[in-house]
Design a protein around this motif. Structure first.
Motif, mmCIF file in Angstrom:
data_model
loop_
_atom_site.group_PDB
_atom_site.id
_atom_site.type_symbol
_atom_site.label_atom_id
_atom_site.label_comp_id
_atom_site.label_asym_id
_atom_site.label_seq_id
_atom_site.Cartn_x
_atom_site.Cartn_y
_atom_site.Cartn_z
ATOM 1 N N LYS A 185 7.319 48.534 91.838
ATOM 2 C CA LYS A 185 7.287 47.188 91.265
ATOM 3 C C LYS A 185 8.631 46.489 91.459
ATOM 4 O O LYS A 185 9.673 47.044 91.121
ATOM 5 C CB LYS A 185 6.947 47.276 89.778
ATOM 6 N N PRO A 186 8.614 45.264 92.000
ATOM 7 C CA PRO A 186 9.867 44.519 92.168
ATOM 8 C C PRO A 186 10.516 44.224 90.819
ATOM 9 O O PRO A 186 9.836 43.971 89.832
ATOM 10 C CB PRO A 186 9.422 43.217 92.837
ATOM 11 N N LEU B 95 17.340 35.889 92.361
ATOM 12 C CA LEU B 95 17.896 36.420 93.597
ATOM 13 C C LEU B 95 16.817 37.140 94.391
ATOM 14 O O LEU B 95 15.905 37.729 93.828
ATOM 15 C CB LEU B 95 19.054 37.379 93.295
ATOM 16 N N THR B 96 16.932 37.098 95.700
ATOM 17 C CA THR B 96 15.947 37.750 96.559
ATOM 18 C C THR B 96 16.485 39.110 96.996
ATOM 19 O O THR B 96 16.885 39.298 98.136
ATOM 20 C CB THR B 96 15.625 36.890 97.794
ATOM 21 N N THR B 97 16.507 40.046 96.073
ATOM 22 C CA THR B 97 16.956 41.399 96.371
ATOM 23 C C THR B 97 15.744 42.299 96.531
ATOM 24 O O THR B 97 14.636 41.921 96.162
ATOM 25 C CB THR B 97 17.835 41.962 95.243
ATOM 26 N N ASP B 98 15.976 43.480 97.045
ATOM 27 C CA ASP B 98 14.880 44.433 97.207
ATOM 28 C C ASP B 98 15.014 45.545 96.178
ATOM 29 O O ASP B 98 14.990 46.713 96.506
ATOM 30 C CB ASP B 98 14.889 44.999 98.632
ATOM 31 N N LEU B 99 15.198 45.154 94.934
ATOM 32 C CA LEU B 99 15.318 46.112 93.844
ATOM 33 C C LEU B 99 13.912 46.407 93.336
ATOM 34 O O LEU B 99 13.178 45.502 92.946
ATOM 35 C CB LEU B 99 16.168 45.492 92.732
ATOM 36 N N ARG B 100 13.536 47.697 93.359
ATOM 37 C CA ARG B 100 12.192 48.082 92.922
ATOM 38 C C ARG B 100 12.272 49.330 92.049
ATOM 39 O O ARG B 100 13.030 50.233 92.338
ATOM 40 C CB ARG B 100 11.312 48.393 94.137
ATOM 41 N N LEU B 101 11.463 49.327 90.998
ATOM 42 C CA LEU B 101 11.379 50.536 90.193
ATOM 43 C C LEU B 101 10.221 51.362 90.712
ATOM 44 O O LEU B 101 9.288 50.840 91.307
ATOM 45 C CB LEU B 101 11.255 50.218 88.707
ATOM 46 N N ASP B 102 10.293 52.678 90.523
ATOM 47 C CA ASP B 102 9.287 53.571 91.094
ATOM 48 C C ASP B 102 7.915 53.358 90.455
ATOM 49 O O ASP B 102 6.948 53.070 91.143
ATOM 50 C CB ASP B 102 9.715 55.034 90.969
ATOM 51 N N LEU B 103 7.844 53.515 89.123
ATOM 52 C CA LEU B 103 6.565 53.371 88.427
ATOM 53 C C LEU B 103 6.744 52.586 87.138
ATOM 54 O O LEU B 103 7.752 52.750 86.435
ATOM 55 C CB LEU B 103 5.990 54.738 88.063
ATOM 56 N N LEU B 104 5.752 51.772 86.824
ATOM 57 C CA LEU B 104 5.668 51.123 85.518
ATOM 58 C C LEU B 104 4.329 51.558 84.936
ATOM 59 O O LEU B 104 3.268 51.267 85.496
ATOM 60 C CB LEU B 104 5.746 49.602 85.639
#
Length: 98
Positions: free
Chosen positions: A24-25, A35-44
């Motif tokens: 999930k972004p 901001l347009t970063t590619d930060l993603r968490l594994d699972l929500l």
């Protein structure tokens, strides 16, 4: 590979009736601009618990700090940091609270 662990964990959670979102972004807003970063968490899980997955020899403090940052950015309270590189998975889960 970590994606295999992620897929297996998602399967087990969904089999138990839980809603799981993968990769999930994480929105980052700086001075009112997203901001347009590619930060993603594994699972929500269930739109409330963030789960970050690792497969490392040693858990670093940086990992829990990263999870804490995700919790704050996503306005969530609880996260789990899971290290699959272990003989005892139950002892390799760290609970992080924002």
């Amino acid at each position: 590979s970590l994606s295999v662990y992620e897929e297996a964990l998602v399967y087990e959670l969904e089999k138990r009736g839980l809603k799981v979102e993968r990769q999930k972004p994480v929105p980052i807003i700086y001075k009112g601009v997203t901001l347009t970063t590619d930060l993603r968490l594994d699972l929500l899980v269930e739109e409330s618990v963030i789960v970050e997955l690792k497969s490392v020899e040693e858990m670093k403090k940086l990992f829990s700090k990263q999870l804490l940052t995700y919790l704050r950015l996503m306005n969530k309270k609880v996260g789990l940091l899971v290290n699959f590189n272990t003989d005892n998975i139950l002892s390799a889960i760290e609970r992080v609270v924002a």
